[in-house]
Design an enzyme around this catalytic site. Structure first.
Site, PDB file in Angstrom:
ATOM      1  N   GLU A 212      -7.054  13.462  20.667  1.00  0.00           N
ATOM      2  CA  GLU A 212      -8.488  13.741  20.174  1.00  0.00           C
ATOM      3  C   GLU A 212      -8.781  14.887  20.814  1.00  0.00           C
ATOM      4  O   GLU A 212      -9.355  15.716  20.191  1.00  0.00           O
ATOM      5  CB  GLU A 212      -9.296  12.604  20.844  1.00  0.00           C
ATOM      6  CG  GLU A 212      -9.160  11.034  20.382  1.00  0.00           C
ATOM      7  CD  GLU A 212      -8.215  10.324  20.971  1.00  0.00           C
ATOM      8  OE1 GLU A 212      -6.942  10.752  21.324  1.00  0.00           O
ATOM      9  OE2 GLU A 212      -8.254   8.964  20.803  1.00  0.00           O
ATOM     10  N   GLU A 353      -9.128  -0.844  32.173  1.00  0.00           N
ATOM     11  CA  GLU A 353      -7.838   0.091  31.997  1.00  0.00           C
ATOM     12  C   GLU A 353      -6.885  -0.442  33.149  1.00  0.00           C
ATOM     13  O   GLU A 353      -5.511  -0.477  32.982  1.00  0.00           O
ATOM     14  CB  GLU A 353      -7.863   1.229  31.683  1.00  0.00           C
ATOM     15  CG  GLU A 353      -6.683   1.865  30.951  1.00  0.00           C
ATOM     16  CD  GLU A 353      -7.065   3.559  30.617  1.00  0.00           C
ATOM     17  OE1 GLU A 353      -7.077   4.321  31.524  1.00  0.00           O
ATOM     18  OE2 GLU A 353      -7.231   3.843  29.199  1.00  0.00           O
ATOM     19  N   LYS A 512      -2.165   4.141  19.477  1.00  0.00           N
ATOM     20  CA  LYS A 512      -1.638   5.427  19.322  1.00  0.00           C
ATOM     21  C   LYS A 512      -0.580   5.966  18.252  1.00  0.00           C
ATOM     22  O   LYS A 512      -0.511   6.661  17.550  1.00  0.00           O
ATOM     23  CB  LYS A 512      -1.408   6.121  20.710  1.00  0.00           C
ATOM     24  CG  LYS A 512      -2.412   6.247  21.699  1.00  0.00           C
ATOM     25  CD  LYS A 512      -2.042   7.195  22.753  1.00  0.00           C
ATOM     26  CE  LYS A 512      -2.981   6.920  24.225  1.00  0.00           C
ATOM     27  NZ  LYS A 512      -2.498   7.690  25.164  1.00  0.00           N
TER      28      LYS A 512
HETATM   29  O1  F6P Z   1      -5.288   6.628  26.374  1.00  0.00           O
HETATM   30  C1  F6P Z   1      -5.430   6.371  27.643  1.00  0.00           C
HETATM   31  C2  F6P Z   1      -5.482   7.524  28.518  1.00  0.00           C
HETATM   32  O2  F6P Z   1      -4.377   7.814  28.792  1.00  0.00           O
HETATM   33  C3  F6P Z   1      -6.192   7.284  29.883  1.00  0.00           C
HETATM   34  O3  F6P Z   1      -5.943   6.919  30.741  1.00  0.00           O
HETATM   35  C4  F6P Z   1      -6.574   8.867  30.131  1.00  0.00           C
HETATM   36  O4  F6P Z   1      -7.761   8.909  30.955  1.00  0.00           O
HETATM   37  C5  F6P Z   1      -7.021   9.267  28.625  1.00  0.00           C
HETATM   38  O5  F6P Z   1      -6.015   8.784  28.054  1.00  0.00           O
HETATM   39  C6  F6P Z   1      -6.944  10.782  28.652  1.00  0.00           C
HETATM   40  O6  F6P Z   1      -5.620  11.300  28.647  1.00  0.00           O
HETATM   41  P1  F6P Z   1      -5.559  12.702  28.975  1.00  0.00           P
HETATM   42  O7  F6P Z   1      -6.375  13.201  30.350  1.00  0.00           O
HETATM   43  O8  F6P Z   1      -3.923  12.869  29.406  1.00  0.00           O
HETATM   44  O9  F6P Z   1      -5.790  13.556  27.956  1.00  0.00           O
END
Ligand code: F6P
Length: 554
Positions: A212, A353, A512
Site C-alpha cells: 500500500e 496486533e 497479503k
Molecule cells: O501488516 C502489518 C504491518 O506489518 C504492521 O505491523 C506495520 O505497522 C505495518 O504493516 C506497516 O509496515 P511498514 O512500516 O513496514 O510499512
C-alpha cells in the site's frame, strides 16, 4: 490443559470468581467509604481510579499471585535490558530505548544503541527546525506548507493519532495529511488539495516493502514530477523513514534524506522513532521530546514500581480478570476529549496486533481467551450511539474512560458538562437502577402502577458494569506520551500472563500472500479477459465480477 490454567493461582482465581460473581459494586462502595482511595493510584501525571471494578481486597493480591507465577517482574526486566523477547523473529523489543532520557546505556548484541538513537533525534531536530523555520525550501524556493505522511499500520496510526491529539500546538503554516489506504481515492483526494512546489512527502515504512505504502509513494512521486516537470526536485520534496536503506535508495530517495530506525523497534511501537518525524514537524522537536519524556516517566514507573502499585500491571490484570474469568471478550476505550478521537483506532492496532494470538510462545494452542476486541469512539458522542448496549445489552464490556481535568479550549460551561457526562456514565454503569428506584421515580412523575409494570423491564438497569477512569491534567505532549506508554506496557504485561508473544504479527501474512495472487489475476490489463477458476467458488465469483467490470470500463 495448558500450564497457565493448571497453575494454583489460576484455580484460586476461579474459586474467587465464583464467590464474587454476584457481588454488587454499589454494595461494596456502601460498605467501604475508603474504596476510592484503596483502589486508585497515580503515575507519570496520570491518575487511575479502578474502584469501579468487580473486585474486593483479595482480588488484586490473587491476580498478582498469577503475575508472579508467570514471571512478570522478570519479563519486564528482560524487555528493558534488550533480551530477544520477540522469539519468533529473534529480536529485542526496545521502543523504550527511543525515549530513554536517562544516561543509562541500552545494550543490543553487546553495543550501546543510545548514541545512534540520539544522533537520529538530532537529525530530526535539525530537519524539522529547517522546515518549520522555512530554511528548507522546495524546488522553486518556496517554503513548505503541506506535509503528507504516506504509511500504514504503525507507520500511520501512531503519528496520525498524536498529531491529532496535539493539534492545539501545531505550526500555523504547516498542514498535515496522512495517506494510508491503497484505495486510490485516499491519495487522489489528498493530492487534489495540494501544490506540488510547497508539499513535502514523508514515506514512512519500516520494511519499505509494504504494498500500500509503495503504491501511494509511486503515485505521489509521479504526481510531483507531472506537476512540476522537475524530477531533480525530488530530494527537496521526498524523505524516507525506514530500517531498509537499500529499498529506500531503490525507490529513488537519497540516503541523506532517510531517517533511520532499527529492527528492535516494532511497527506498532515506532511513533517514538524516526516514524515520529511528522509529529516533530507539526508540533516542533521540543514537544516531540516532551512526548518522549512523558513516556520515559511511565517506563521508569513500570520498571521500578512495586507490582501492587504499578499502573500498567493493574490495568493488565483487570483485563485478565474480566477476559478470562468473566468471559468478557471486548474492551471499550472512551476518551472524553475530542483531541484523542483517534486514540481507540491507534489502540486497536497496538492491542489486537500484539495480543491477537492463539498459541503460546512455545507454539502450543491456548485453552483460554487471549486479547479482547478493542473498540471505541470519543464521549460524549458514544453516549448517543453505542452506550445503550454497554448499559443494557447482554455483553459485559469493561471500559476505560479517559478525561482531562482542564480543557485546552475553555468555552462557556462545555468542560464542566464534559466532565459531568464522563463521571455520570461510570456511575450509571456501576449503580444501575433497580425496579424499586424506578417505581419511586415514575410515581413521582405521576405514572400509574400499570404503566410502571409495563415499562419495568425496559427502564431498569442491572448495573455492576466495570470501568476504569484515567484522569489527565490536560492533553499535552508529556501526558500523552505517558498515556501511550501506559497502554503499551499494559498490553505487554497481559501477554506475559497469557504466555504469548506480543511482538510478532504472523496473522497478517496470509491475506497479503493471497492478495498478491489475486492482484496478478485482476490487476494487469493483459489478464482482463481471463476467467478465474483457481479458488473456491466464492472467491472465483468475486474475481470474475471484477474482471468483467474492469473489461467493460477499460
Ligand atoms: O501488516 C502489518 C504491518 O506489518 C504492521 O505491523 C506495520 O505497522 C505495518 O504493516 C506497516 O509496515 P511498514 O512500516 O513496514 O510499512
Amino acid at each position: 490443559m495448558t500450564t497457565l490454567t493448571r497453575l494454583a493461582a489460576w484455580q484460586s482465581l476461579q474459586q474467587h470468581h465464583e464467590q464474587i460473581a454476584d457481588a454488587q459494586m454499589k454494595d461494596m462502595f456502601g460498605a467501604d467509604p475508603d474504596r476510592f482511595n484503596k483502589f486508585s493510584l497515580s503515575a507519570a501525571g496520570i491518575f487511575l481510579d479502578y474502584s469501579k471494578n468487580r473486585i474486593d481486597e483479595s482480588t488484586i493480591p490473587l491476580l498478582l499471585g498469577l503475575a508472579r507465577e508467570r514471571g512478570l517482574q522478570e519479563s519486564i526486566a528482560a524487555m528493558f535490558q534488550g533480551d530477544a523477547i520477540n522469539s519468533t523473529e529473534g529480536r529485542s523489543v526496545l521502543h523504550t530505548a527511543l525515549r530513554n532520557r536517562s544516561e543509562r546505556p541500552v545494550m543490543v548484541e553487546g553495543s550501546d544503541v543510545m548514541p545512534e538513537v540520539r544522533s537520529v533525534l538530532a537529525r530530526m531536530r535539525s530537519f524539522s527546525d529547517s522546515v518549520r523555520e522555512s530554511t528548507w525550501r522546495g524546488c522553486n524556493g518556496d517554503a513548505i506548507t503541506d506535509i503528507v505522511n504516506i504509511g500504514i499500520g504503525g507507520s500511520d496510526l501512531g503519528p496520525l493519532m498524536v498529531t491529532e491529539a496535539l493539534d492545539r500546538y501545531s505550526h500555523p503554516r504547516l498542514k498535515m495529511h496522512f495517506v494510508s489506504n491503497v484505495d486510490g481515492s485516499h491519495i487522489v483526494s489528498t493530492l487534489d488539495k495540494l501544490e506540488a512546489e510547497t508539499t513535502l512527502f514523508i514515506i514512512a515504512s519500516k520494511t519499505f516493502t509494504t504494498q500500500e505504502t509503495l503504491a501511494n509513494a509511486h503515485t505521489a512521486r509521479q504526481w510531483f514530477v507531472d506537476q512540476t516537470g522537475k524530477a531533480d526536485g525530488i530530494p527537496k520534496h521526498f524523505v524516507a523513514l525506514s530500517t531498509n536503506r537499500s529499498e529506500v535508495e531503490a525507490f529513488g530517495i537519497d540516503a541523506a534524506n532517510m531517517f533511520e530506525f532499527w529492527d528492535w523497534v516494532g511497527g506498532r511501537y515506532s511513533l517514538w522513532s524516526a516514524i515520529g518525524l511528522s509529529i516533530a514537524l507539526a508540533v516542533g522537536m521540543d514537544r516531540f521530546e516532551e512526548l518522549l519524556s512523558g513516556a520515559h516517566a511511565m517506563d521508569e514507573h513500570f520498571m521500578t514500581a512495586p507490582m501492587e502499585a504499578n499502573m500498567p500491571v493493574i490495568l493488565a490484570l483487570l483485563t485478565v480478570w474480566y477476559n478470562n474469568f468473566f468471559g468478557a471478550n471486548s474492551h471499550l476505550i472512551a476518551p472524553y476529549d475530542q483531541y484523542l478521537h483517534r486514540f481507540p483506532a491507534y489502540l486497536q492496532q497496538l492491542t489486537m496486533e500484539s495480543n491477537g494470538k492463539s498459541v503460546t510462545r512455545d507454539g502450543e494452542a491456548v485453552d483460554y481467551a487471549t486479547g479482547p476486541i478493542v473498540w471505541g469512539e470519543p464521549g460524549t458522542n458514544g453516549q448517543h450511539a453505542y452506550f445503550q448496549l454497554v448499559h443494557q445489552g447482554t455483553h459485559l464490556i469493561p471500559a476505560d474512560f479517559i478525561v482531562p481535568l482542564e480543557s485546552l479550549n475553555p468555552v462557556g460551561d462545555h468542560h464542566a458538562m464534559l466532565l459531568a457526562n464522563c463521571f455520570a456514565q461510570t456511575e450509571a454503569l456501576m449503580r444501575g437502577k433497580t425496579a424499586e428506584e424506578l417505581a419511586i421515580e415514575m410515581k413521582q412523575q405521576g405514572a400509574s402502577d400499570a404503566e410502571i409494570a409495563r415499562l419495568r423491564g425496559h427502564k431498569t438497569f442491572a448495573g455492576n458494569r466495570p470501568t476504569n477512569t484515567l484522569v489527565l491534567g490536560t492533553v499535552d505532549a508529556a501526558s500523552l506520551g505517558a498515556l501511550i506508554a501506559l497502554y503499551e506496557h499494559k498490553v505487554f504485561a497481559e501477554s506475559v500472563v497469557w504466555g504469548i508473544n506480543a511482538f510478532d504479527q504472523w496473522g497478517v501474512e496470509l491475506g497479503k500472500q493471497l492478495a498478491k495472487t489475486i492482484y496478478a489475476e485482476i490487476g494487469a490489463a493483459q489478464h482482463l479477459t481471463q476467467h478465474s477458476t483457481g479458488h473456491d467458488a466464492s472467491t472465483n465469483g468475486l474475481i470474475n465480477m471484477a474482471i468483467k467490470r474492469r473489461t467493460l470500463v477499460s
